[in-house]
Design a protein around this motif. Structure first.
Motif, PDB file in Angstrom:
ATOM      1  N   VAL A  11      16.047  -7.687  13.042  1.00  0.00           N
ATOM      2  CA  VAL A  11      16.560  -8.113  14.541  1.00  0.00           C
ATOM      3  C   VAL A  11      17.055  -9.524  14.343  1.00  0.00           C
ATOM      4  CG1 VAL A  11      14.969  -6.684  15.523  1.00  0.00           C
ATOM      5  CG2 VAL A  11      14.233  -8.933  14.983  1.00  0.00           C
ATOM      6  N   SER A  12      17.650 -10.015  15.671  1.00  0.00           N
ATOM      7  CA  SER A  12      17.914 -11.346  15.782  1.00  0.00           C
ATOM      8  C   SER A  12      16.832 -12.405  15.541  1.00  0.00           C
ATOM      9  CB  SER A  12      18.381 -11.474  17.106  1.00  0.00           C
ATOM     10  OG  SER A  12      18.888 -12.766  17.243  1.00  0.00           O
ATOM     11  N   ILE A  13      17.070 -13.373  14.673  1.00  0.00           N
ATOM     12  CA  ILE A  13      15.825 -14.148  14.350  1.00  0.00           C
ATOM     13  C   ILE A  13      15.171 -14.835  15.417  1.00  0.00           C
ATOM     14  CG2 ILE A  13      17.204 -16.131  13.734  1.00  0.00           C
ATOM     15  CD1 ILE A  13      15.494 -16.023  10.979  1.00  0.00           C
ATOM     16  N   GLY A  14      15.799 -15.129  16.356  1.00  0.00           N
ATOM     17  CA  GLY A  14      15.396 -16.032  17.519  1.00  0.00           C
ATOM     18  C   GLY A  14      14.172 -15.122  18.162  1.00  0.00           C
ATOM     19  N   THR A  15      14.634 -13.771  18.638  1.00  0.00           N
ATOM     20  CA  THR A  15      14.002 -12.968  19.146  1.00  0.00           C
ATOM     21  C   THR A  15      12.776 -12.760  18.371  1.00  0.00           C
ATOM     22  OG1 THR A  15      15.947 -11.886  20.013  1.00  0.00           O
ATOM     23  CG2 THR A  15      13.999 -10.716  20.566  1.00  0.00           C
ATOM     24  N   ALA A  16      12.601 -12.395  16.960  1.00  0.00           N
ATOM     25  CA  ALA A  16      11.563 -12.000  16.185  1.00  0.00           C
ATOM     26  C   ALA A  16      10.707 -13.103  16.276  1.00  0.00           C
ATOM     27  CB  ALA A  16      12.114 -11.890  14.719  1.00  0.00           C
ATOM     28  N   LEU A  34      26.822  -3.826   2.496  1.00  0.00           N
ATOM     29  CA  LEU A  34      26.524  -2.339   2.636  1.00  0.00           C
ATOM     30  C   LEU A  34      27.349  -1.855   3.550  1.00  0.00           C
ATOM     31  CD1 LEU A  34      22.713  -2.539   3.327  1.00  0.00           C
ATOM     32  CD2 LEU A  34      23.634  -1.384   1.317  1.00  0.00           C
ATOM     33  N   ASP A  35      27.791  -0.608   3.305  1.00  0.00           N
ATOM     34  CA  ASP A  35      28.656   0.174   4.139  1.00  0.00           C
ATOM     35  C   ASP A  35      27.771   0.797   5.130  1.00  0.00           C
ATOM     36  OD1 ASP A  35      30.759   1.414   5.204  1.00  0.00           O
ATOM     37  OD2 ASP A  35      30.748   3.037   3.771  1.00  0.00           O
ATOM     38  N   SER A  36      28.189   0.879   6.669  1.00  0.00           N
ATOM     39  CA  SER A  36      27.101   1.300   7.594  1.00  0.00           C
ATOM     40  C   SER A  36      26.985   2.851   7.326  1.00  0.00           C
ATOM     41  CB  SER A  36      27.751   1.030   8.863  1.00  0.00           C
ATOM     42  OG  SER A  36      28.738   2.018   8.926  1.00  0.00           O
ATOM     43  N   THR A  86       0.850  -1.197  -0.085  1.00  0.00           N
ATOM     44  CA  THR A  86       0.061  -0.016   0.113  1.00  0.00           C
ATOM     45  C   THR A  86       1.050   1.171  -0.095  1.00  0.00           C
ATOM     46  OG1 THR A  86      -1.215  -1.449   1.673  1.00  0.00           O
ATOM     47  CG2 THR A  86      -2.181   0.719   1.056  1.00  0.00           C
ATOM     48  N   SER A  87       0.534   2.155  -0.798  1.00  0.00           N
ATOM     49  CA  SER A  87       1.308   3.530  -1.023  1.00  0.00           C
ATOM     50  C   SER A  87       1.346   4.177   0.352  1.00  0.00           C
ATOM     51  CB  SER A  87       0.560   4.433  -1.912  1.00  0.00           C
ATOM     52  OG  SER A  87       1.378   5.834  -1.861  1.00  0.00           O
ATOM     53  N   GLY A  88       2.859   4.515   0.607  1.00  0.00           N
ATOM     54  CA  GLY A  88       3.086   5.195   1.822  1.00  0.00           C
ATOM     55  C   GLY A  88       4.574   4.991   2.164  1.00  0.00           C
ATOM     56  N   PRO A  89       5.269   6.168   2.842  1.00  0.00           N
ATOM     57  CA  PRO A  89       6.595   6.353   3.174  1.00  0.00           C
ATOM     58  C   PRO A  89       7.227   4.946   3.833  1.00  0.00           C
ATOM     59  CG  PRO A  89       5.577   7.587   4.615  1.00  0.00           C
ATOM     60  CD  PRO A  89       4.586   6.882   3.657  1.00  0.00           C
ATOM     61  N   ILE A  90       8.290   4.449   3.379  1.00  0.00           N
ATOM     62  CA  ILE A  90       9.060   3.454   4.337  1.00  0.00           C
ATOM     63  C   ILE A  90       9.841   4.203   5.335  1.00  0.00           C
ATOM     64  CG2 ILE A  90      10.678   1.621   4.000  1.00  0.00           C
ATOM     65  CD1 ILE A  90       9.996   1.234   1.072  1.00  0.00           C
ATOM     66  N   THR A  91       9.817   3.843   6.633  1.00  0.00           N
ATOM     67  CA  THR A  91      10.698   4.050   7.744  1.00  0.00           C
ATOM     68  C   THR A  91      11.441   2.848   7.823  1.00  0.00           C
ATOM     69  OG1 THR A  91       8.553   5.036   8.771  1.00  0.00           O
ATOM     70  CG2 THR A  91      10.488   4.803  10.295  1.00  0.00           C
ATOM     71  N   VAL A  92      12.899   3.671   7.852  1.00  0.00           N
ATOM     72  CA  VAL A  92      13.941   2.633   7.866  1.00  0.00           C
ATOM     73  C   VAL A  92      14.506   2.461   9.287  1.00  0.00           C
ATOM     74  CG1 VAL A  92      16.159   1.945   7.057  1.00  0.00           C
ATOM     75  CG2 VAL A  92      14.523   2.869   5.398  1.00  0.00           C
ATOM     76  N   VAL A  93      14.504   1.188   9.789  1.00  0.00           N
ATOM     77  CA  VAL A  93      14.922   1.019  11.413  1.00  0.00           C
ATOM     78  C   VAL A  93      16.283   0.524  11.080  1.00  0.00           C
ATOM     79  CG1 VAL A  93      14.522   0.239  13.565  1.00  0.00           C
ATOM     80  CG2 VAL A  93      12.559   0.988  11.946  1.00  0.00           C
ATOM     81  N   ASN A  94      17.383   1.214  11.700  1.00  0.00           N
ATOM     82  CA  ASN A  94      18.674   0.577  11.569  1.00  0.00           C
ATOM     83  C   ASN A  94      19.103   0.239  12.925  1.00  0.00           C
ATOM     84  OD1 ASN A  94      20.971  -0.372  10.187  1.00  0.00           O
ATOM     85  ND2 ASN A  94      22.022   1.557  10.271  1.00  0.00           N
ATOM     86  N   LYS A  95      20.337  -0.438  13.123  1.00  0.00           N
ATOM     87  CA  LYS A  95      20.819  -1.097  14.503  1.00  0.00           C
ATOM     88  C   LYS A  95      21.993  -0.024  14.783  1.00  0.00           C
ATOM     89  CE  LYS A  95      18.714  -4.512  16.358  1.00  0.00           C
ATOM     90  NZ  LYS A  95      19.727  -5.627  16.769  1.00  0.00           N
ATOM     91  N   LEU A 102      24.046  -6.039  13.216  1.00  0.00           N
ATOM     92  CA  LEU A 102      24.419  -5.093  12.213  1.00  0.00           C
ATOM     93  C   LEU A 102      25.629  -5.532  11.343  1.00  0.00           C
ATOM     94  CD1 LEU A 102      24.342  -1.915  11.095  1.00  0.00           C
ATOM     95  CD2 LEU A 102      26.096  -1.587  12.651  1.00  0.00           C
ATOM     96  N   THR A 103      26.610  -6.212  12.034  1.00  0.00           N
ATOM     97  CA  THR A 103      27.557  -7.079  11.366  1.00  0.00           C
ATOM     98  C   THR A 103      26.973  -7.847  10.178  1.00  0.00           C
ATOM     99  OG1 THR A 103      28.514  -6.627  13.381  1.00  0.00           O
ATOM    100  CG2 THR A 103      29.738  -7.737  11.593  1.00  0.00           C
ATOM    101  N   VAL A 104      26.157  -8.867  10.588  1.00  0.00           N
ATOM    102  CA  VAL A 104      25.669  -9.987  10.023  1.00  0.00           C
ATOM    103  C   VAL A 104      24.848  -9.300   8.766  1.00  0.00           C
ATOM    104  CG1 VAL A 104      23.956 -11.685   9.722  1.00  0.00           C
ATOM    105  CG2 VAL A 104      25.515 -11.643  11.845  1.00  0.00           C
ATOM    106  N   PHE A 105      24.248  -8.331   9.182  1.00  0.00           N
ATOM    107  CA  PHE A 105      23.237  -7.633   8.094  1.00  0.00           C
ATOM    108  C   PHE A 105      24.283  -7.031   6.911  1.00  0.00           C
ATOM    109  CE2 PHE A 105      20.937  -3.935   6.498  1.00  0.00           C
ATOM    110  CZ  PHE A 105      19.673  -4.559   6.266  1.00  0.00           C
ATOM    111  N   LEU A 106      25.151  -6.048   7.484  1.00  0.00           N
ATOM    112  CA  LEU A 106      25.974  -5.341   6.349  1.00  0.00           C
ATOM    113  C   LEU A 106      26.815  -6.288   5.730  1.00  0.00           C
ATOM    114  CD1 LEU A 106      27.422  -2.674   8.635  1.00  0.00           C
ATOM    115  CD2 LEU A 106      25.563  -2.324   7.206  1.00  0.00           C
TER     116      LEU A 106
END
Lengths: 270, 274
Positions: free
Chosen positions: A189-194, A158-160, A133-142, A149-153
């Motif tokens: 987020v950490s997959i276990g927690t999610a 990506l460069d932080s 649905t049209s709407g802005p994306i709010t980007v949540v970073n660590k 963050l390390t695993v994600f990058l």
């Protein structure tokens, strides 16, 4: 000062006493696994009186080197073993990984790695681009220094400093709360927690990545791309105590410890 | 005149800035870390990877690690400093001095790997408080020797000459003439050394280790407070508050040691000078 020398002089006596204390198991390696292994060790000591489990940290490569050289009974490695490490046997006790999460009401169910990269670089800023649905994306970073963050990058290349974040979260729980309260948000987020929070009814959704669902089965089989195995590593001739500990660590009774460290257990029952 | 007062104000501002930094750090620790602190926190061993329980066993391990480190380094450091202060110009003493300065610049992780190879593996002490303490003693030796030597050398030459003129023996000269004025400077060296040992993390992960139970003897592995803080902050989700609390305790210990050594130095100075 005199006291210290007196105590140093008494050391040999103390060592003599220690040798008879019996079965000592030493684990060294990955600092990611170390807190979990230490907790398992405490529980193992409680049910096996007379045994002692010493857990040392220092990195996956150190764990592999130590178990090879015989300085440790079990190595800990938070990665798959390389081809040059075929002389050792890995036993996966849990998996660690990162889940991409959005608000439960978001109609988007999956993204590709390329799409995630574009969102975090600020090149895509509206959900309509991805069938939402049209709407802005709010980007949540660590925040800097977080393992997720390390695993994600690393996975997304990506460069932080290049990431265009709207919100920066410290803890997993903080990121989850932000996403659960913001319909247009995306976070990781950490997959276990999610998984645990999703099951508890928190208003988040785990996105499929590159067509692979972030289910328990896909994570424990290794099919889900954003995850890594947590291995206990043995030589070909492990001690009986080491085998005992490995069996103990793999038992479903230890799942609560694994979940508390935000990892995903291997045993089917979550 | 005006330029001078302007300069004075600038210098004051700079030194106030340094103090403000310390106040800021301490205030941050106090505001975020006082929550978990209780008697139980100070007495118990950590539970649940540090998210529950306390830091009692870590305080015991830390005490023994620092005790071994200073117990070994202090006598060696003291006598080396005395020798270097007497023998100021020979080629030998210059070589020793430059070696010490280089050693002082070696990153602590290198000491950790060296300590692991020598004490844990080659000498068979394993991951233990003894290995950790001995590694730290190697690490703090340069700073101990160099500061102690500097403070001995700062005693005016005339006092040495006067002592020889009076026919005092070398030992009497050392204890009665040189040590009293040098003791406060030597105390600073000791404080720097103990402070470095207390706050060391990298050198201890590979030597004293990561085990959180109460140590039975010096051959047990024992986690130091600084290693614990590092682990809570980096590896254990949900333990930030306890990392702050542990850091607060560490800073308080540093303050207490600092004041104790200063007091002892003053006492020592007064007693020897009479």
């Amino acid at each position: 000062m005199k006291l210290i020398f007196a105590l140093l002089a008494m050391l040999p006596l103390a060592c003599g006493g220690q040798a008879s204390a019996g079965r000592v198991l030493t684990l060294t390696g990955s600092s990611t696994i170390a807190p979990l292994a230490a907790e398992m060790g405490l529980r193992f000591e409680a049910v096996n009186p007379g045994s002692r489990v010493d857990v040392q940290s220092g990195g996956s490569s150190r764990g592999i080197a130590d178990v090879r050289a015989g300085h440790a009974d079990i190595g800990m490695a938070s990665r798959a073993l390389a081809a040059s490490e075929e002389d050792l046997t890995p036993v996966t006790i849990a998996r660690d990984g990162v889940a991409l999460i959005v608000h439960a009401d978001n109609v988007v169910t999956e993204l590709t790695s390329e799409q995630v990269r574009r969102i975090y670089l600020g090149e895509a800023s509206d959900w309509s681009e991805f069938g939402g649905t049209s709407g802005p994306i709010t980007v949540v970073n660590k925040a800097e220094g977080r393992a997720t963050l390390t695993v994600f990058l690393e996975h997304f290349g990506l460069d932080s400093r290049a990431i265009q974040a709207d919100v920066i979260a410290g803890e997993n729980e903080q990121a989850i709360k932000t996403v659960a309260g913001t319909p247009g948000a995306i976070g990781y987020v950490s997959i276990g927690t999610a998984m645990v929070d999703r099951e508890a009814g928190v208003t988040i959704k785990l996105l499929a990545l590159d067509g692979v669902q972030a289910t328990h089965q896909n994570v424990s089989s290794g099919a889900y791309p954003l995850s890594r195995p947590l291995n206990l590593v043995l030589t070909t001739s492990p001690s009986p105590l080491a085998l005992e500990f490995i069996e103990f660590a793999r038992a479903p009774e230890q799942n609560d410890l694994i979940l508390r460290e935000s990892f995903v257990p291997m045993a089917e029952k979550l | 005149m005006r330029r001078e007062s302007g300069l004075k104000a600038l210098l004051w501002a700079i030194s106030m800035g340094v103090c403000a930094l310390l106040v800021w750090i301490v205030a941050d620790l106090v505001s975020r870390g006082t929550g978990p602190i209780s008697l139980e926190f100070l007495m118990a061993a950590p539970r649940d990877a540090g998210r529950a329980g306390g830091i009692g066993s870590l305080l015991v391990s830390t005490f023994w690690i620092v005790a071994v480190a200073t117990g070994v380094a202090l006598p060696i450091g003291f006598f080396s400093a005395v020798l270097l202060a007497e023998d100021t110009h020979s080629r030998m003493s210059r070589a020793v001095r430059s070696c010490l300065d280089m050693l002082n610049a070696v990153p602590s992780i290198v000491f950790g790997l060296f300590g692991n190879a020598l004490f844990c593996v080659a000498l068979g002490m394993g991951y233990s408080i003894l290995s950790g303490g001995l590694t730290l003693s190697c690490m703090i030796l340069p700073i101990l020797i160099r500061t102690m030597e500097q403070s001995l050398r700062a005693v005016p030459k005339e006092q040495r000459f006067a002592a020889s003129a009076l026919g005092l023996s070398d030992v009497t000269t050392l204890f009665r003439v040189l040590l009293p004025p040098a003791s406060s400077g030597m105390a600073v060296g000791l404080i720097l050394g103990v402070g470095r040992a207390l706050s060391e993390t990298a050198a201890l992960i590979f030597t004293a280790g990561y085990v959180t139970r109460f140590p039975d003897n010096l051959l047990d592995s024992g986690r130091s407070l600084s290693v614990h803080i590092f682990d809570l902050a980096m590896n254990v989700p949900g333990a930030d508050e306890r990392a702050y609390a542990s850091a607060l305790v560490l800073v308080v210990i540093l303050f207490v040691i600092n004041s104790c050594v200063r007091l002892a130095a003053r006492h020592f100075q007064a007693r020897l000078a009479t």
